[in-house]
Motif scaffolding. Structure first.
Motif, PDB file in Angstrom:
ATOM      1  N   LEU A 422       0.850  -1.206   0.000  1.00 58.04           N
ATOM      2  CA  LEU A 422       0.000   0.000   0.000  1.00 58.04           C
ATOM      3  C   LEU A 422       0.877   1.244   0.000  1.00 58.04           C
ATOM      4  O   LEU A 422       0.651   2.192  -0.767  1.00 58.04           O
ATOM      5  CB  LEU A 422      -0.891   0.010   1.242  1.00 58.04           C
ATOM      6  N   ASP A 423       1.886   1.208   0.835  1.00 61.80           N
ATOM      7  CA  ASP A 423       2.783   2.352   0.954  1.00 61.80           C
ATOM      8  C   ASP A 423       3.481   2.623  -0.376  1.00 61.80           C
ATOM      9  O   ASP A 423       3.681   3.773  -0.777  1.00 61.80           O
ATOM     10  CB  ASP A 423       3.811   2.052   2.057  1.00 61.80           C
ATOM     11  N   LEU A 450     -10.031  -3.507   4.434  1.00 61.40           N
ATOM     12  CA  LEU A 450      -9.611  -2.519   3.430  1.00 61.40           C
ATOM     13  C   LEU A 450     -10.811  -1.668   2.984  1.00 61.40           C
ATOM     14  O   LEU A 450     -10.697  -0.457   2.795  1.00 61.40           O
ATOM     15  CB  LEU A 450      -8.990  -3.264   2.231  1.00 61.40           C
ATOM     16  N   ARG A 453     -11.599   1.378   4.812  1.00 56.45           N
ATOM     17  CA  ARG A 453     -10.607   2.469   4.701  1.00 56.45           C
ATOM     18  C   ARG A 453     -10.711   3.051   3.294  1.00 56.45           C
ATOM     19  O   ARG A 453      -9.946   2.695   2.393  1.00 56.45           O
ATOM     20  CB  ARG A 453      -9.199   1.922   4.944  1.00 56.45           C
ATOM     21  N   ASP A 456      -7.635   4.178   1.136  1.00 55.07           N
ATOM     22  CA  ASP A 456      -6.775   3.074   0.681  1.00 55.07           C
ATOM     23  C   ASP A 456      -7.490   2.260  -0.407  1.00 55.07           C
ATOM     24  O   ASP A 456      -6.885   1.820  -1.387  1.00 55.07           O
ATOM     25  CB  ASP A 456      -6.429   2.146   1.858  1.00 55.07           C
ATOM     26  N   GLN A 459      -7.237   3.912  -3.661  1.00 48.94           N
ATOM     27  CA  GLN A 459      -5.869   3.821  -4.200  1.00 48.94           C
ATOM     28  C   GLN A 459      -5.647   2.436  -4.834  1.00 48.94           C
ATOM     29  O   GLN A 459      -5.068   2.311  -5.916  1.00 48.94           O
ATOM     30  CB  GLN A 459      -4.854   4.050  -3.081  1.00 48.94           C
TER      31      GLN A 459
END
Ligand code: ADP
Length: 490
Positions: A422-423, A450, A453, A456, A459
């Motif tokens: 994710l980062d 997930l 959120r 996220d 993304q």
């Protein structure tokens, strides 16, 4: 470069699975690379109907005395695509006796294999070899590319004819092998002594798949992972020894996505079109889908979906056994599929048990499949094995996040969401390892975490939607392979 492509299916004319999508996409994808790919198809009604401006190339008798006609015409392209109407030239083997009958392309209406399948597909392969030897005076292939067991005898017929035209054989699913009793071999016009271990015999039976693997000059399959896996006893379906022997000529080329057919920006099947920068518009598709299938129209419930043939391969018992927990955690399940009667009944029972939360459509419905990818939240593909898999790729392209097992093409296309991926902006779905209920249930829980959120989640959706899985890349690899074969590096 002139390529004859031999397959039993072709999208949009006739499709039972991913083979059709690939056969339908490759000729157009290879065109800009200087490859003229002409499909050769069996004369099922759908193929004859889809062949525009047919002309007769010639008539012939198969080795067992069956009269055939070879037609040449132009294939109807997917509606709505940029090439619509400008169909590519193709050949169809016309024989009412072999191909026009009730049932599916391979099975009778009561789902038994047609008794003469060996002849129906041997005829296709035999005509391919005739075309390679100049049956159509106006066009002759430099190379023949056969797909799956239906085309397995192509390289055998080429070898029997002493042809110098090389053959690439692509495996889309090693589990379907085209096995027939020894007695069916007689009359097919191939040398009797080829029916042996070093040939096309497989434990006393005739194997079309083994013929393809044994006689073709080069082999490919539809993902790098599957190319490795099928060389092991676990995935090799009894052919892993031969595949290990032929390792040096075996490649894995990942399938692409046909942008003409699968693009949420201009997909005509979606109530609302959207892109990676307008994901908020998906809400309209989700609400419409929930309403259409009789699910509670509630945007906050994560909508898990399955679009699949209902077979053992697809790992669906995990979905069935995990269904109650999924519903308890506040999610919905929508299944579109057909196949195995026991799986059909089990999914229907789940829908009855959880009205408004689980919906099941036991059908093959191309348009609905698009609406599912365009409105669902999660695409479930927990397969036992998966040569490439297209539904997770459609899930990626449509922001319907894939939840998959780490196997075959699924492992090659989906990156598990964890804190690091994710980062780094690489996460594109949720991946689990073992074919065990605990692992699947845990993956569902991670997906739901997930989902809670939203930043996220978005993304991850965008990462998948921007992932380059277009046919252009795959086509370039096929072209390189063809080229290598034609310069004599068979
Ligand atoms: P396989 O070839 O093993 O069936 P793939 O994922 O490679 O699996 O390809 C399956 C193709 O068939 C995809 O295009 C998928 O959308 C489609 N498909 C499968 N089942 C259905 C169904 N019931 N209705 C519509 N499309 C389906």
């Amino acid at each position: 470069m002139q390529i004859l492509q031999v397959s039993a299916e072709y999208f949009p004319l006739l499709k039972t699975g991913g083979l059709a999508d690939v056969a339908g996409a490759l000729p157009q994808a290879l065109l800009p690379l200087g490859c003229e790919v002409r499909p050769l198809l069996p004369g099922f009604a759908a193929m004859l109907d889809g062949l525009d401006e047919p002309v007769e190339v010639g008539r012939c008798l198969t080795p067992w005395g069956q009269p055939l006609r070879l037609l040449r015409g132009r294939l109807r392209e997917p509606a709505g695509g940029p090439q619509a109407g400008a169909g590519i030239p193709a050949y169809v083997v016309d024989s009412a006796e072999l191909y026009l009958r009730p049932g599916g392309p391979y099975e009778t209406p009561d789902r038994q294999p047609h008794a003469d399948n060996h002849r129906r597909f041997a005829a296709l392969c035999w005509v391919a070899a005739r075309l390679a030897e100049g049956f159509d005076p106006s066009w002759r292939p430099d190379l023949v590319h056969g797909h799956d067991w239906h085309a397995g005898l192509v390289p055998a017929y080429l070898a029997a004819a002493g042809s110098r035209v090389p053959c690439l054989f692509t495996v889309h699913n090693l589990a379907y092998q085209g096995l027939f009793p020894h007695a069916d071999y007689a009359g097919l016009g191939l040398p009797a002594h080829w029916f042996q271990l070093e040939g096309l015999e497989f434990y006393g039976q005739l194997s079309f798949m083994k013929a393809g693997l044994y006689y073709a000059d080069r082999l490919s399959t539809v993902s790098p992972s599957y190319a490795r896996e099928i060389q092991s006893p676990e995935f090799g379906c009894g052919l892993d020894g031969l595949l290990r022997q032929r390792q040096a000529v075996l490649s894995g080329i990942l399938n692409g996505i046909d942008d003409r057919v699968w693009n949420p920006l201009h997909d005509p099947h979606l109530p609302v079109n959207y892109g990676s920068d307008s994901l908020e518009l998906r809400a309209g598709n989700k609400a419409a889908l929930q309403a259409e299938l009789g699910l509670e129209v509630r945007p906050e419930l994560a909508l898990f979906t399955v679009v699949s043939r209902l077979t053992e391969q697809k790992g669906l018992p995990l979905v069935l056994a995990g269904c109650d927990a999924l519903v308890r955690q506040g999610a919905q399940l929508l299944v579109l599929g057909s196949g195995d009667r026991a799986l059909e009944a089990a999914f229907a029972a789940k829908a009855a048990q959880h009205p408004g939360r689980v919906a099941v459509r036991l059908a093959y419905d191309e348009a609905l499949s698009h609406r599912i990818f365009g409105g669902g939240d999660v695409t479930l593909v927990p397969s036992r094995f998966e040569p490439c898999g297209l539904t997770q790729i459609y899930g990626l392209a449509y922001g319907c996040l894939p939840l998959v097992r780490r196997v075959g093409g699924l492992a090659d296309t989906v990156t598990d969401a964890d804190l690091i991926t994710l980062d780094e902006g690489r996460a594109s779905g949720v991946v689990f390892d073992r074919m065990e209920q605990g692992d699947f249930d845990q993956a569902v829980r991670r997906m739901l975490a997930l989902y809670r959120r939203p930043a996220d989640w978005r993304q991850v959706q965008q990462t998948g939607m921007r992932q380059p899985l277009h046919w252009g890349d795959a086509a370039a690899r096929y072209q390189a392979l063809y080229r290598a074969m034609l310069v004599g590096d068979r």
